[in-house]
Design a protein around this motif. Structure first.
Motif, PDB file in Angstrom:
ATOM      1  N   LEU A 114      -3.639  -5.529   2.486  1.00 13.62           N
ATOM      2  CA  LEU A 114      -3.894  -6.881   2.006  1.00 13.62           C
ATOM      3  C   LEU A 114      -2.568  -7.476   1.559  1.00 13.62           C
ATOM      4  O   LEU A 114      -1.860  -6.894   0.743  1.00 13.62           O
ATOM      5  N   LEU A 115      -2.251  -8.647   2.117  1.00 19.88           N
ATOM      6  CA  LEU A 115      -1.015  -9.354   1.810  1.00 19.88           C
ATOM      7  C   LEU A 115      -1.336 -10.728   1.263  1.00 19.88           C
ATOM      8  O   LEU A 115      -2.392 -11.292   1.548  1.00 19.88           O
ATOM      9  N   LEU A 116      -0.403 -11.286   0.500  1.00 22.47           N
ATOM     10  CA  LEU A 116      -0.477 -12.661   0.011  1.00 22.47           C
ATOM     11  C   LEU A 116       0.696 -13.417   0.595  1.00 22.47           C
ATOM     12  O   LEU A 116       1.856 -13.019   0.404  1.00 22.47           O
ATOM     13  N   PRO A 170       2.970  -7.672  -0.729  1.00 22.83           N
ATOM     14  CA  PRO A 170       1.939  -6.650  -0.524  1.00 22.83           C
ATOM     15  C   PRO A 170       1.069  -6.547  -1.774  1.00 22.83           C
ATOM     16  O   PRO A 170       1.581  -6.469  -2.888  1.00 22.83           O
ATOM     17  N   LEU A 171      -0.242  -6.572  -1.587  1.00 23.09           N
ATOM     18  CA  LEU A 171      -1.156  -6.485  -2.724  1.00 23.09           C
ATOM     19  C   LEU A 171      -1.837  -5.130  -2.811  1.00 23.09           C
ATOM     20  O   LEU A 171      -2.228  -4.714  -3.881  1.00 23.09           O
ATOM     21  N   ILE A 218      -3.886 -12.220   3.869  1.00 25.54           N
ATOM     22  CA  ILE A 218      -3.839 -11.694   5.225  1.00 25.54           C
ATOM     23  C   ILE A 218      -4.269 -10.228   5.209  1.00 25.54           C
ATOM     24  O   ILE A 218      -3.756  -9.440   4.408  1.00 25.54           O
ATOM     25  N   LEU A 219      -5.206  -9.898   6.077  1.00 19.95           N
ATOM     26  CA  LEU A 219      -5.593  -8.507   6.294  1.00 19.95           C
ATOM     27  C   LEU A 219      -4.912  -8.011   7.570  1.00 19.95           C
ATOM     28  O   LEU A 219      -4.972  -8.685   8.608  1.00 19.95           O
ATOM     29  N   VAL A 220      -4.279  -6.841   7.485  1.00 26.01           N
ATOM     30  CA  VAL A 220      -3.608  -6.250   8.643  1.00 26.01           C
ATOM     31  C   VAL A 220      -4.158  -4.843   8.857  1.00 26.01           C
ATOM     32  O   VAL A 220      -3.890  -3.953   8.042  1.00 26.01           O
ATOM     33  N   PRO A 221      -4.938  -4.634   9.922  1.00 29.46           N
ATOM     34  CA  PRO A 221      -5.408  -3.274  10.188  1.00 29.46           C
ATOM     35  C   PRO A 221      -4.227  -2.337  10.431  1.00 29.46           C
ATOM     36  O   PRO A 221      -3.298  -2.680  11.166  1.00 29.46           O
ATOM     37  N   GLU A 222      -4.266  -1.181   9.801  1.00 25.50           N
ATOM     38  CA  GLU A 222      -3.166  -0.224   9.944  1.00 25.50           C
ATOM     39  C   GLU A 222      -3.362   0.614  11.199  1.00 25.50           C
ATOM     40  O   GLU A 222      -3.620   1.817  11.138  1.00 25.50           O
ATOM     41  N   ARG A 223      -3.224  -0.053  12.322  1.00 27.80           N
ATOM     42  CA  ARG A 223      -3.332   0.588  13.623  1.00 27.80           C
ATOM     43  C   ARG A 223      -2.165   0.118  14.488  1.00 27.80           C
ATOM     44  O   ARG A 223      -2.010  -1.087  14.723  1.00 27.80           O
ATOM     45  N   HIS A 280      -3.586  -9.470  12.778  1.00 31.50           N
ATOM     46  CA  HIS A 280      -3.725  -9.790  11.356  1.00 31.50           C
ATOM     47  C   HIS A 280      -4.718 -10.936  11.236  1.00 31.50           C
ATOM     48  O   HIS A 280      -4.844 -11.761  12.137  1.00 31.50           O
ATOM     49  N   LEU A 281      -5.444 -10.955  10.137  1.00 30.01           N
ATOM     50  CA  LEU A 281      -6.521 -11.917   9.938  1.00 30.01           C
ATOM     51  C   LEU A 281      -6.228 -12.744   8.690  1.00 30.01           C
ATOM     52  O   LEU A 281      -6.202 -12.213   7.581  1.00 30.01           O
ATOM     53  N   HIS A 282      -5.987 -14.041   8.907  1.00 30.50           N
ATOM     54  CA  HIS A 282      -5.709 -14.967   7.810  1.00 30.50           C
ATOM     55  C   HIS A 282      -7.002 -15.337   7.084  1.00 30.50           C
ATOM     56  O   HIS A 282      -8.031 -15.549   7.728  1.00 30.50           O
ATOM     57  N   HIS A 283      -6.928 -15.460   5.764  1.00 29.90           N
ATOM     58  CA  HIS A 283      -8.012 -15.968   4.916  1.00 29.90           C
ATOM     59  C   HIS A 283      -7.377 -17.023   4.016  1.00 29.90           C
ATOM     60  O   HIS A 283      -6.648 -16.675   3.076  1.00 29.90           O
ATOM     61  N   ILE A 284      -7.626 -18.291   4.318  1.00 29.59           N
ATOM     62  CA  ILE A 284      -6.940 -19.382   3.623  1.00 29.59           C
ATOM     63  C   ILE A 284      -7.955 -20.244   2.888  1.00 29.59           C
ATOM     64  O   ILE A 284      -8.878 -20.793   3.502  1.00 29.59           O
ATOM     65  N   VAL A 285      -7.775 -20.356   1.589  1.00 30.89           N
ATOM     66  CA  VAL A 285      -8.638 -21.177   0.746  1.00 30.89           C
ATOM     67  C   VAL A 285      -8.227 -22.636   0.926  1.00 30.89           C
ATOM     68  O   VAL A 285      -7.052 -22.975   0.780  1.00 30.89           O
ATOM     69  N   ARG A 286      -9.193 -23.494   1.226  1.00 28.93           N
ATOM     70  CA  ARG A 286      -8.909 -24.899   1.488  1.00 28.93           C
ATOM     71  C   ARG A 286      -9.727 -25.800   0.561  1.00 28.93           C
ATOM     72  O   ARG A 286     -10.869 -25.503   0.214  1.00 28.93           O
TER      73      ARG A 286
END
Length: 147
Positions: free
Chosen positions: A30-32, A21-22, A42-47, A97-103
């Motif tokens: 916001l998670l790593l 958890p960040l 990873i973004l996770v809406p708190e709903r 949840h929405l992944h954001h991955i640097v490539r």
């Protein structure tokens, strides 16, 4: 300011197990992902009970896109990626949840997907270097204390 999460929101156990958890944005946690092979956030809406983006209220959908765009902008600036993969897959974790991955073109999974191809390489210290820069630059953000 803490987000106004739904009272019955519980982070999916798989995300608890696989991520650090960040902190929090107004809507999302916001998670790593604990895989140093790729900067993977990873973004996770708190709903509670939300599985798909269309299930969010219109204001929450707008907020999710703002938080995603802001995170993406910082990731592009800090990591100088060849590509940023942003996706809401959720086949194993039904919670939205929405992944954001640097490539990078030379990463071990390029050009394919990063999940399920290789065993993760856990971080020895995720809070060094560029991650610390990212956390220091996130706007409207309540970060967990850094080590």
């Amino acid at each position: 300011m803490k987000p106004e999460s739904t009272p019955d929101f519980i982070l999916h156990q798989r995300l608890v197990q696989d991520c650090f958890p960040l902190g929090r944005f107004p809507l999302c946690r916001l998670l790593l992902m604990n895989d140093s092979s790729h900067p993977w956030f990873i973004l996770v809406p708190e709903r509670a009970g939300v599985r798909e983006i269309h299930q969010l209220s219109a204001p929450d959908r707008a907020q999710l896109w703002e938080e995603s765009a802001g995170l993406s902008t910082l990731l592009a600036d800090i990591y100088r990626a060849d590509k940023l993969n942003v996706a809401a897959i959720g086949n194993l974790v039904p919670q939205l949840h929405l992944h954001h991955i640097v490539r990078y073109r030379d990463d071990r999974a390029w050009p394919g997907v990063v999940w399920g191809r290789f065993d993760p390489v856990p971080y020895t210290d995720p809070f060094d270097g560029r991650l610390r820069q990212l956390l220091e630059r996130l706007p409207r953000f309540e970060a967990n204390p850094l080590p």
